[in-house]
Design an enzyme around this catalytic site. Sequence first.
Site: not given
Length: 512
Positions: A212, A248
């Site tokens: 993330d 990401e």
Amino acid sequence: MKLLLLLVAVGLCSAQYNPNTRSGRTSIVHLFEWRWDDIAAECERYLGPNGFGGVQISPPNDHILVSNPWRPWYQRYQPISYKLCSRSGNEQQFRDMVTRCNNVGVYIYVDAIINHMCGSGGGSGTHSSCGSYFNAGARDFPSVPFSGWDFNDGKCTTGSGEIENYGDANQVRNCRLVGLLDLSLEKDYVRGKIVGFLNTLIDIGVAGFRFDAAKHMWPGDLKAITDRLNNLNTRWFAGGTRPFIFQEVIDLGGEAISSSQYFGVGRVTEFKYGAKLGSVIRKWNGEKLSYTKNWGEGWGFMPNDRALVFIDNHDNQRGHGAGGASILTFFDARLYKMGVGFMLAHPYGFTRVMSSYRWNRNWVNGKDTNDWIGPPSNSDGSTKSVTINADSTCGNDWVCEHRWRQIKNMVIFRNVVNGQPFSNWWDNGSNQVAFGRGNRGFIVFNNDDWNLDATLNTGLPSGNYCDVISGQKEGTRCTGRQIYVDGSGRARFQISNNDADPFAAIHVDAKL
Ligand code: AAO
């Protein structure tokens, strides 16, 4: 020398770019906010039997409990410690899920939140999913433990301590993303804690990680962390298998940070994919489906073997993150199925299917004021289980896009055509296109406002095929339309622009 070359080749195949899915399985599904018990059951009853390769799960570790608004989904993106108790279940349930899914060849990919802890305004107390004490203002997270020394407060040079300008790479990586306390990943101590967390998950049996907010971490720090990860658990994976890494990084161009800076660490999310395909299928900005003849790198996307692709994700389906209004979601079901169908038929990238829950959107000045609403839950805040209806759809407001016949059958299509080249392209110069995958599968789209009637070269062996969009092969019969491929590989397709789903797909495993 030969042995060395062989070792290098084996090393490359088993590197962090390889999804580690079981042979012949080519997609994963994000079961957003699902409980571990439900995922375990879904692996056994549905994902395994239908050829899904794996599941991206919501963050499994200790997270803040947000009360205002009440228990939003995004609280799980605010870690408090690396203990394995979350809204989806406890450590015992987590271990049970990994074991049961692995045993049916469906592997688990963990959404790893390692860039930061909770927001600076997270307060102090024991309002975490594991009941751990913390004090955000004092930077005190005793259950890890992390303290003031472990954050980037001193390194960030903006007045607010927040990222103010995405054109400045130092800010993006050293300052706080929406208030989230930014960990100092250059510190060996911090790296060690993160490596410990990830290696615990690897030893339990997970197959890889989504990193993330990777854009907000220095690639060198991520490399140092991934180099210290264990090989996967040999109870399910070959010795020496590296964890799959996908990062990401939102790169739509025009910022200081680009996806390519992260290729050394692992794959990267290609956000241009869903944004562009959404525009094409919505026919915005003069886009036409026929322009997708050179879809992929020809559209300025990253190299095929570095891309993780998807139509929508948990952020941009509700206006968070990036992509904008063009993003297709289950709310636009007819267009969405075409988009997902196109993605799963096309050879570019490693594919991830989204599986969502329903919420009531409330548009105010172009923003959904309900974008925070968490998963279907009981009055005490616990997540509702995923119930399965008689027609195999899901209840309790779980959308289960991955169970929609058209999407499930295209996941199978992708497995059937795996390794086959993009072939036999046809278009009408507008929004009717078709393409095949060698001699194993063929798909036709009609996104024009008039009927399609064309005899096309499919590349498939002669015979009667069942269209897996309007129906599917069940035993020896076809529940949808049938397509006859003649001795020269040609077939006539008639697709009305008013069809429930204006596309058709055939493959060799759906031959009658
Ligand atoms: C919540 C509250 C905040 C509060 C905070 C702390 O909403 O108000 O301050 O807690 O208390 C999720 C939610 C957040 C939530 C957070 C923590 O989305 O709302 O904050 O949990 O609970 C950036 C990042 C990207 C990130 C994305 C949401 O680069 O990494 O923002 N995604 C991940 C997760 C996400 C999660 C987090 C990260 C944090 O998937 O679920 O947040 O763990 C530009 C930049 C992008 C940037 C976007 C949005 O995009 O390029 O990098 O994403 O802005 O800030 C055009 C441009 C495009 C641009 C876009 C939007 O499309 O082309 O480049 O416009 O401006």
